[in-house]
Motif scaffolding. Structure first.
Motif, PDB file in Angstrom:
ATOM      1  N   GLU A   1     -33.778 106.536 -30.845  1.00  0.00           N
ATOM      2  CA  GLU A   1     -32.351 105.148 -30.503  1.00  0.00           C
ATOM      3  C   GLU A   1     -32.016 106.008 -29.047  1.00  0.00           C
ATOM      4  N   ARG A   2     -31.735 105.398 -28.518  1.00  0.00           N
ATOM      5  CA  ARG A   2     -31.212 105.612 -26.929  1.00  0.00           C
ATOM      6  C   ARG A   2     -30.448 106.015 -27.066  1.00  0.00           C
ATOM      7  N   LEU A   3     -30.116 107.162 -27.882  1.00  0.00           N
ATOM      8  CA  LEU A   3     -28.902 107.883 -27.647  1.00  0.00           C
ATOM      9  C   LEU A   3     -29.223 109.381 -26.458  1.00  0.00           C
ATOM     10  N   TYR A   4     -30.762 109.726 -26.282  1.00  0.00           N
ATOM     11  CA  TYR A   4     -30.857 110.084 -25.565  1.00  0.00           C
ATOM     12  C   TYR A   4     -30.820 110.044 -23.984  1.00  0.00           C
ATOM     13  N   LYS A   5     -29.727 108.526 -23.904  1.00  0.00           N
ATOM     14  CA  LYS A   5     -29.062 108.259 -22.402  1.00  0.00           C
ATOM     15  C   LYS A   5     -27.376 109.331 -22.394  1.00  0.00           C
ATOM     16  N   VAL A   6     -27.556 109.214 -23.690  1.00  0.00           N
ATOM     17  CA  VAL A   6     -25.973 110.386 -23.188  1.00  0.00           C
ATOM     18  C   VAL A   6     -26.112 111.601 -22.721  1.00  0.00           C
ATOM     19  N   PRO A   7     -25.247 112.070 -21.649  1.00  0.00           N
ATOM     20  CA  PRO A   7     -25.480 113.252 -21.493  1.00  0.00           C
ATOM     21  C   PRO A   7     -25.803 114.612 -22.506  1.00  0.00           C
ATOM     22  N   SER A   8     -25.422 114.785 -23.087  1.00  0.00           N
ATOM     23  CA  SER A   8     -25.339 115.442 -24.190  1.00  0.00           C
ATOM     24  C   SER A   8     -26.413 115.754 -25.674  1.00  0.00           C
TER      25      SER A   8
END
Length: 210
Positions: free
Chosen positions: A45-52
């Protein structure tokens, strides 16, 4: 004294558009709101859009994959900067293999140590998500339906009930300021007040000196 009042008024008129926002174009940021399907195991999922939750690349992700089964140790002096940066990472996204990793990296006596464990997207989302009440006011504004705002904030995962929602900036553009004419008029009037007050003070002092 009218000169003092004129100076104060003039300064206020001039400083207001400067301190607030000048008469030039305004920056507007558009956001998207996407519900995350954390049951889909075929794509990360596109969680890697989140800086953390950074996106793993190059030697960084290679070492993380190798550290799944044992603690890796390397001399710090031999490592690239992107590997050293793992010291500040808790989760790393491996988009090529559709995995997430929990990272434990440290340096002791110039020796870099790395441990990694695969975790689910749901685990990552639960850890990085925030409730609407605890998130940035800009995010709350976007969730309320206003998807174009003047401020930029990083991508954020918001948890609402059992849903995880990704709010992220998708476009930035310059738009004309609807109050530009008012601000320019304020500059002009403020300048007139200041100059008039200074001229009046000059003549007052000159008359007093005679």
């Amino acid at each position: 004294m009218k000169e003092l009042a004129g100076l104060v008024l003039g300064v206020l008129l001039v400083m207001h558009p400067v301190v607030g926002n000048g008469p030039g174009p305004d920056t507007q940021h558009s956001y998207s709101v996407t519900e995350l399907d954390l049951t889909n195991d075929e794509t990360v999922e596109r969680l890697y859009k989140v800086p953390s939750v950074p996106y793993g690349t190059g030697s960084q992700i290679d070492l993380v994959r190798d550290a799944r089964n044992e603690t890796l140790t390397r001399p710090k002096s031999t490592l690239e900067l992107e590997v050293i940066n793992l010291l500040d990472v808790r989760y790393l996204a491996d988009d090529f293999h559709d995995h997430y990793y929990r990272i434990h990296a440290s340096i002791t006596d110039s020796t870099f140590q790395l441990r990694a464990a695969r975790v689910s997207a749901e685990t990552v989302a639960k850890d990085v998500a925030v409730r609407p009440a605890g998130t940035n006011p800009v995010i709350r504004t976007v969730l309320d339906g206003q998807q174009t705002v003047s401020k930029h904030v990083n991508a954020t995962v918001v948890r609402q009930d059992d849903q995880y929602i990704l709010v992220q900036p998708v476009e930035t553009q310059l738009v004309s300021d609807p109050f530009a004419l008012v601000k320019i008029t304020g500059y002009a009037l403020g300048s007139v007040c200041i100059i008039g007050a200074l001229v009046s003070l000059f003549h007052r002092n000159e008359a007093t000196a005679k």
